[in-house]
Design a protein around this motif. Sequence first.
Motif, PDB file in Angstrom:
ATOM      1  N   HIS A  84      -5.652  -3.307  -6.885  1.00  0.00           N
ATOM      2  CA  HIS A  84      -4.682  -4.682  -6.698  1.00  0.00           C
ATOM      3  C   HIS A  84      -3.352  -4.718  -7.693  1.00  0.00           C
ATOM      4  N   ARG A  85      -3.863  -4.254  -8.965  1.00  0.00           N
ATOM      5  CA  ARG A  85      -2.842  -4.142 -10.074  1.00  0.00           C
ATOM      6  C   ARG A  85      -1.723  -3.057  -9.750  1.00  0.00           C
ATOM      7  N   ARG A  86      -2.171  -2.136  -9.028  1.00  0.00           N
ATOM      8  CA  ARG A  86      -1.190  -0.880  -8.996  1.00  0.00           C
ATOM      9  C   ARG A  86      -0.488  -1.454  -7.454  1.00  0.00           C
ATOM     10  N   GLN A  87      -0.918  -2.021  -6.814  1.00  0.00           N
ATOM     11  CA  GLN A  87      -0.284  -2.630  -5.569  1.00  0.00           C
ATOM     12  C   GLN A  87       0.605  -3.618  -6.010  1.00  0.00           C
ATOM     13  N   GLY A  88       0.316  -4.507  -6.852  1.00  0.00           N
ATOM     14  CA  GLY A  88       1.387  -5.574  -7.157  1.00  0.00           C
ATOM     15  C   GLY A  88       2.339  -4.909  -7.932  1.00  0.00           C
ATOM     16  N   GLU A  89       2.145  -3.743  -8.803  1.00  0.00           N
ATOM     17  CA  GLU A  89       3.323  -3.047  -9.628  1.00  0.00           C
ATOM     18  C   GLU A  89       4.397  -2.529  -8.655  1.00  0.00           C
ATOM     19  N   ARG A  90       3.918  -2.686  -7.477  1.00  0.00           N
ATOM     20  CA  ARG A  90       5.241  -2.050  -6.674  1.00  0.00           C
ATOM     21  C   ARG A  90       5.763  -3.018  -5.831  1.00  0.00           C
ATOM     22  N   TYR A  91       5.502  -4.372  -6.066  1.00  0.00           N
ATOM     23  CA  TYR A  91       6.436  -5.250  -5.429  1.00  0.00           C
ATOM     24  C   TYR A  91       7.471  -5.857  -6.341  1.00  0.00           C
TER      25      TYR A  91
END
Length: 95
Positions: A84-91
């Motif tokens: 989820h952290r990695r996914q959030g870093e793309r936003y």
Amino acid sequence: MEAERRIEARIASRIGPELRRGNLALLEDTVDGRLTRFVWLRQFSPGNNSAAANRLPDGLEYLNRLECPDDLFVGVPAHRIARHRRQGERYYADG
């Protein structure tokens, strides 16, 4: 996919109204009328001058005021949190 939705629902159920408002403010409030707080916080990195070092406590102070509950990620596997952290870093705030 169902496991992801259950984990997201578990985390979301632990976020109270005050933290929700704080998270929304990250996307709406701006610093110097230019950057959202979200982007401003993401820009913090160790620098090689005193100005960069002086900005770090400002970001930490802001994050501490959000007061995330201690149990926010209890029962959530570390690899799911990392995902989820990695996914959030793309936003970005405008997306």
